[in-house]
Design a protein around this motif. Structure first.
Motif, PDB file in Angstrom:
ATOM      1  N   PRO A  57       0.338   5.191  -7.251  1.00 40.84           N
ATOM      2  CA  PRO A  57      -0.774   4.606  -7.999  1.00 40.84           C
ATOM      3  C   PRO A  57      -0.307   4.103  -9.360  1.00 40.84           C
ATOM      4  N   LEU A  95       1.978  10.405  -4.246  1.00 38.48           N
ATOM      5  CA  LEU A  95       1.740  11.196  -3.047  1.00 38.48           C
ATOM      6  C   LEU A  95       2.737  10.779  -1.976  1.00 38.48           C
ATOM      7  N   THR A 137      -2.039  17.319   4.002  1.00 37.11           N
ATOM      8  CA  THR A 137      -3.430  16.929   4.201  1.00 37.11           C
ATOM      9  C   THR A 137      -3.534  15.681   5.082  1.00 37.11           C
ATOM     10  N   TRP A 147      -0.030  14.376   3.995  1.00 41.14           N
ATOM     11  CA  TRP A 147       0.247  14.027   2.603  1.00 41.14           C
ATOM     12  C   TRP A 147       0.457  15.257   1.731  1.00 41.14           C
ATOM     13  N   SER A 194       2.863   6.843  -1.745  1.00 38.96           N
ATOM     14  CA  SER A 194       1.753   6.103  -2.321  1.00 38.96           C
ATOM     15  C   SER A 194       1.898   6.209  -3.836  1.00 38.96           C
ATOM     16  N   PRO A 231       1.299  16.137  -2.695  1.00 39.41           N
ATOM     17  CA  PRO A 231       1.595  15.623  -4.037  1.00 39.41           C
ATOM     18  C   PRO A 231       3.075  15.766  -4.363  1.00 39.41           C
ATOM     19  N   GLU A 250       0.833  -1.205   0.000  1.00 42.40           N
ATOM     20  CA  GLU A 250       0.000   0.000   0.000  1.00 42.40           C
ATOM     21  C   GLU A 250       0.863   1.247   0.000  1.00 42.40           C
ATOM     22  N   SER A 269      -5.408  13.061   4.676  1.00 40.74           N
ATOM     23  CA  SER A 269      -5.534  11.795   3.944  1.00 40.74           C
ATOM     24  C   SER A 269      -5.104  11.999   2.498  1.00 40.74           C
ATOM     25  N   ARG A 270      -4.961  10.879   1.802  1.00 47.29           N
ATOM     26  CA  ARG A 270      -4.553  10.958   0.400  1.00 47.29           C
ATOM     27  C   ARG A 270      -5.656  11.497  -0.488  1.00 47.29           C
ATOM     28  N   THR A 271      -6.910  11.292  -0.087  1.00 47.13           N
ATOM     29  CA  THR A 271      -8.028  11.667  -0.953  1.00 47.13           C
ATOM     30  C   THR A 271      -8.742  12.934  -0.503  1.00 47.13           C
ATOM     31  N   GLY A 272      -8.564  13.336   0.742  1.00 37.45           N
ATOM     32  CA  GLY A 272      -9.265  14.508   1.253  1.00 37.45           C
ATOM     33  C   GLY A 272      -8.461  15.784   1.120  1.00 37.45           C
ATOM     34  N   SER A 273      -9.102  16.899   1.449  1.00 37.72           N
ATOM     35  CA  SER A 273      -8.440  18.204   1.360  1.00 37.72           C
ATOM     36  C   SER A 273      -8.223  18.837   2.732  1.00 37.72           C
TER      37      SER A 273
END
Length: 245
Positions: A210, A216, A184, A228, A208, A230, A161, A186-190
Motif C-alpha cells: 500500500p 502484506l 488469513t 495472507w 501487497s 503482515p 495490485e 483475505s488482506r482485509t479480513g480476519s
C-alpha cells in the motif's frame, strides 16, 4: 550473492539489450549529443550546486534541479525508445543510504528541458519505451513498470495490485517457521485459512504494497494452503529470509 545484488540495485544502471551507446556510456558532466533528433548535436552540461541543487543546460535551454541534498555525480545519455527520434538524459543522484539514491530522467524537445520522471534505478530499458525498476524491500525485489508517454513527455507508472516476491530473477523466497502464525483468507479480513506449524517451510509468493501502512505477504504453507500475513509477523516468526540492507 547479497552484496552483489545490493550493489546492482543501489548504484548500477543496467540496460539489458539496449543500444551499445547507452550500455557503455558513463556518467559525465558534459557532452555533445543530438537529443531532439534534428541531426545537430546540443552542448549538454551539468553543474552541481549546494545541498543537492544542480543546473542542467542543453543548448540554449537551462533547467534547475533539486536532488534534496543528494550528491549529483553527472548524467548519462540513454535512448528509452529507439522507435522515436529523441534521446534522454539520466541524471544520477546519490544519497547517504542506498534507499536515497534517485535517477532523474529528462527529455529535450528542441526548445526546453523537461523532467520525464524520477525513479530509484533503471534496471532494464531495452529501447522499447518500457522501463523496469527494481527496488530492494528488505528480503526481496519489488519490480515496477514505467512506460514512456511521448505525447505527455512523462514516464508513467503502471500499477500492480500484487508484486511477485523474488530474491533475484528466478529465485524464490522461502523461510522456516520458528513461531507458528496464522494465514488469513483475505488482506482485509480476519478469517484464518491455515496456521503454519513450527519447523515447517513456507514460500512467500506475492506482496501487497500500500501507499501507506504495512506490507502484506501472500504465503503458501507446507500443506499447500495459501493466505495472507503482515510483514512484521512474517519476519519475526520465521528464519531464513534473505534479509539485507
Amino acid at each position: 550473492m547479497k552484496t552483489s545484488l545490493l550493489a546492482v540495485l543501489s548504484s548500477a544502471v543496467l540496460f539489458a539489450g539496449a543500444p551499445a551507446s547507452a550500455q557503455n556510456s558513463e556518467f559525465v558532466k558534459s557532452a555533445q549529443v543530438d537529443l531532439d533528433g534534428d541531426g545537430k548535436p546540443e552542448a549538454v552540461s551539468l553543474t552541481p550546486g549546494k545541498d543537492g541543487k544542480f543546473t542542467l543546460k542543453v543548448g540554449g535551454a537551462t533547467l534547475n534541479g533539486d536532488a534534496s541534498g543528494n550528491e549529483v555525480p553527472g548524467f548519462q545519455v540513454v535512448d528509452l525508445d529507439t522507435g522515436d527520434k529523441w534521446k534522454e538524459l539520466l541524471v544520477q543522484t546519490l544519497g547517504e543510504m542506498d534507499d536515497g539514491h534517485r535517477y532523474f530522467v529528462y527529455g529535450y524537445d528542441g526548445k526546453a528541458v523537461k523532467l520525464l520522471g524520477d525513479v530509484h534505478a533503471l534496471t532494464e530499458a531495452k529501447g522499447n519505451g518500457i522501463v523496469l525498476v527494481d527496488r530492494w524491500m528488505g528480503f526481496w525485489q519489488k519490480r515496477d513498470k514505467y512506460t514512456l508517454d511521448r505525447k505527455a513527455w512523462k514516464l508513467v507508472h503502471v500499477p500492480q495490485e500484487l508484486y511477485a516476491v523474488t530474491y533475484a530473477p528466478g529465485e524464490e523466497v522461502t523461510a522456516t517457521v520458528k513461531k507458528s502464525f496464522p494465514l488469513t483468507q483475505s488482506r482485509t479480513g480476519s478469517a484464518v485459512v491455515a496456521t503454519t506449524a513450527q519447523g515447517t517451510k513456507v514460500k512467500v509468493l506475492a506482496a501487497s504494497v500500500p501507499a501507506k501502512g504495512e506490507v502484506l505477504y501472500l504465503v503458501r504453507s507446507s500443506t499447500g494452503l495459501v493466505g495472507w500475513v503482515p510483514g512484521n509477523v512474517l519476519v519475526e516468526s520465521t528464519d531464513g529470509l534473505p534479509l539485507a540492507g
